[in-house]
Motif scaffolding. Structure first.
Motif, PDB file in Angstrom:
ATOM      1  N   ALA A  33      24.185  29.615  49.781  1.00 15.24           N
ATOM      2  CA  ALA A  33      24.669  28.749  48.711  1.00 15.24           C
ATOM      3  C   ALA A  33      25.707  27.749  49.194  1.00 15.24           C
ATOM      4  CB  ALA A  33      25.246  29.595  47.576  1.00 15.24           C
ATOM      5  N   ASP A  34      26.506  28.115  50.202  1.00 17.94           N
ATOM      6  CA  ASP A  34      27.552  27.208  50.652  1.00 17.94           C
ATOM      7  C   ASP A  34      27.014  26.083  51.540  1.00 17.94           C
ATOM      8  OD1 ASP A  34      26.998  28.689  52.904  1.00 17.94           O
ATOM      9  OD2 ASP A  34      29.055  29.355  53.264  1.00 17.94           O
ATOM     10  N   LEU A  91      22.812  18.742  40.999  1.00 13.87           N
ATOM     11  CA  LEU A  91      23.348  20.074  41.247  1.00 13.87           C
ATOM     12  C   LEU A  91      24.436  20.373  40.226  1.00 13.87           C
ATOM     13  CD1 LEU A  91      23.439  22.570  43.109  1.00 13.87           C
ATOM     14  CD2 LEU A  91      25.119  21.329  44.499  1.00 13.87           C
ATOM     15  N   CYS A 151      27.412  22.573  38.621  1.00 19.05           N
ATOM     16  CA  CYS A 151      28.446  23.476  39.130  1.00 19.05           C
ATOM     17  C   CYS A 151      29.358  23.977  38.018  1.00 19.05           C
ATOM     18  CB  CYS A 151      29.275  22.771  40.205  1.00 19.05           C
ATOM     19  SG  CYS A 151      28.300  22.115  41.581  1.00 19.05           S
ATOM     20  N   TRP A 194      24.908  23.800  50.494  1.00 19.31           N
ATOM     21  CA  TRP A 194      24.164  23.061  49.473  1.00 19.31           C
ATOM     22  C   TRP A 194      23.797  21.656  49.915  1.00 19.31           C
ATOM     23  CZ3 TRP A 194      25.988  18.552  47.366  1.00 19.31           C
ATOM     24  CH2 TRP A 194      27.358  18.279  47.441  1.00 19.31           C
ATOM     25  N   ASN A 251      21.489  25.034  39.665  1.00 24.11           N
ATOM     26  CA  ASN A 251      22.870  25.318  40.026  1.00 24.11           C
ATOM     27  C   ASN A 251      22.881  25.711  41.502  1.00 24.11           C
ATOM     28  OD1 ASN A 251      22.214  28.092  40.221  1.00 24.11           O
ATOM     29  ND2 ASN A 251      22.855  28.499  38.125  1.00 24.11           N
ATOM     30  N   THR A 252      24.050  26.060  42.034  1.00 25.29           N
ATOM     31  CA  THR A 252      24.158  26.314  43.471  1.00 25.29           C
ATOM     32  C   THR A 252      23.282  27.483  43.921  1.00 25.29           C
ATOM     33  OG1 THR A 252      26.441  25.506  43.397  1.00 25.29           O
ATOM     34  CG2 THR A 252      25.788  26.723  45.335  1.00 25.29           C
ATOM     35  N   ASP A 253      23.263  28.569  43.142  1.00 28.35           N
ATOM     36  CA  ASP A 253      22.467  29.738  43.523  1.00 28.35           C
ATOM     37  C   ASP A 253      20.970  29.455  43.413  1.00 28.35           C
ATOM     38  OD1 ASP A 253      24.725  31.281  44.083  1.00 28.35           O
ATOM     39  OD2 ASP A 253      24.868  32.023  42.022  1.00 28.35           O
TER      40      ASP A 253
END
Length: 296
Positions: free
Chosen positions: A193-194, A213, A215, A196, A181-183
C-alpha cells in the motif's frame, strides 16, 4: 448524441445500525436502526439522477417487497430502472454497524441476487459512459468491460472493497477512471500500500487514463496519465453517517465530467458531494443537487 450514463452494479437494501454511545464489542449496544435502498451501483445511479444526469441502472433485485421499494425510490430519484432484472428470491442486503460517531465498525454484504445478473444484452448505443462497480462477479465485470470496448464507450470502475478489487484485478486495463482507496489500489496491482505511486504508474501503463486515489480524511490524489498527481484536501464535515459518501463522490465526478469539467475540477465536486452525504442521515442525500449549488 450519446449522453446516457449506464451504471452496472449492485442494488440492495441497507440495514444500518448506529450505537448511541461508544461501541462495546461482543455485547448488545443501545442505538437505532434505519432501512433504506442501497448498493454501490444503485447509489451512484440515484445520485446521478438527483444531479440531473441521464442515467440507466443495470442490476438485479428479488421479487420481494424490498425489491419493490428499491425500484420505487430509485426511479423517484430520476434514474431509469427499466433494465433492472427481477429474479426469484430475496433482494440483497448490506448490513452495517456504525459507532456513535457515525464511523463504520463492521459490515456484511449479501449480494447473491446480483450474481444472477446476465449481461449478454447490455445496450450501450446511447451511452457516454459506463460505470461498473466491483460488487459484480469477475465474469460479469469482464462482460461489461468487453461490451463497453466493443461500443467504444469509456468506463469508470469502482473497486468497492479489497476482496472485490483483487478478484477483478487482471481485468483493470484500458479504462477512463479507476477509483480505489490505498488498500484497494494495492489489491489491484499486488504492490504494498505504501508504494501507491508505483501502483498508479502500473495502472497508467495498463491504459488507465485517470486513477482517483481516495484517502478518507486525508483527501484524495487525482492521478492522470502523463501529469503530476494533484492532491485535494477533504472538505470538512460533521459526521452523521459515512454510508454512501464514496458513491456520491463518484456520481458527482461523473456529472461534472459530463458537463465538460476536467478530472481535478470534477474531483473537487466529488469531495463536496461526499461531505454533504456524510452530514446527512441518508445513504443518498435527497437534496444533494441543492447543497452542491449552494456550495458554488
Amino acid at each position: 448524441m450519446n449522453q446516457w450514463v449506464v451504471v452496472v452494479g449492485g442494488t440492495n437494501m441497507d440495514v444500518v445500525a448506529r450505537t448511541s454511545a461508544p461501541l462495546v464489542p461482543a455485547t448488545s449496544n443501545p442505538g437505532h436502526t434505519r432501512i433504506s435502498p442501497g448498493g454501490v451501483g444503485r447509489n451512484i445511479a440515484a445520485s446521478l439522477g438527483l444531479l440531473g444526469a441521464p442515467v440507466r441502472l443495470v442490476s438485479a433485485v428479488g421479487e420481494d417487497a424490498f425489491g419493490d421499494e428499491v425500484l420505487r425510490v430509485t426511479a423517484g430519484c430520476g434514474a431509469d430502472v427499466s433494465s433492472v432484472r427481477r429474479v426469484p428470491g430475496a433482494t440483497g442486503t448490506y448490513t452495517a454497524v456504525l459507532d456513535d460517531r457515525g464511523e463504520l465498525v463492521a459490515a456484511v454484504s449479501d449480494m447473491a441476487t446480483v450474481d444472477a445478473l446476465e449481461l449478454e444484452t447490455l445496450h450501450l448505443a446511447d451511452a457516454a459512459l459506463v460505470v461498473v462497480d466491483g460488487n459484480l462477479a469477475a465474469a460479469q465485470v469482464a462482460r461489461a468491460f468487453a461490451a463497453a470496448a466493443t461500443a467504444g464507450v469509456p468506463v469508470a470502475f469502482e473497486p468497492v472493497s479489497v476482496a472485490k478489487a483483487a478478484r477483478s484485478a487482471e481485468l483493470v486495463h484500458d479504462l477512463l477512471l479507476v477509483t480505489p482507496n490505498t488498500d484497494e489500489l494495492a489489491a489491484l496491482t499486488g504492490r504494498p500500500a505504501d508504494e501507491w505511486r508505483d501502483s498508479v504508474a502500473d495502472l497508467h501503463a495498463r491504459g488507465v487514463e485517470h486513477v482517483w486515489l481516495r484517502c478518507g480524511a486525508d483527501g484524495s490524489w487525482v492521478c492522470s496519465r502523463g501529469q503530476d498527481p494533484v492532491h485535494l484536501p477533504a472538505v470538512p464535515a460533521t459526521v452523521v453517517d459515512v454510508t454512501g459518501a464514496g458513491d456520491a463522490m463518484l456520481a458527482a465526478w461523473v456529472a461534472a465530467w459530463l458537463r465538460g469539467a476536467d478530472p481535478v475540477e470534477a474531483a473537487r465536486e466529488g469531495h463536496r458531494a461526499a461531505a454533504a452525504t456524510i452530514e446527512s442521515g441518508h445513504t443518498v442525500r435527497p437534496d444533494l443537487a441543492d447543497v452542491l449549488r449552494e456550495d458554488t
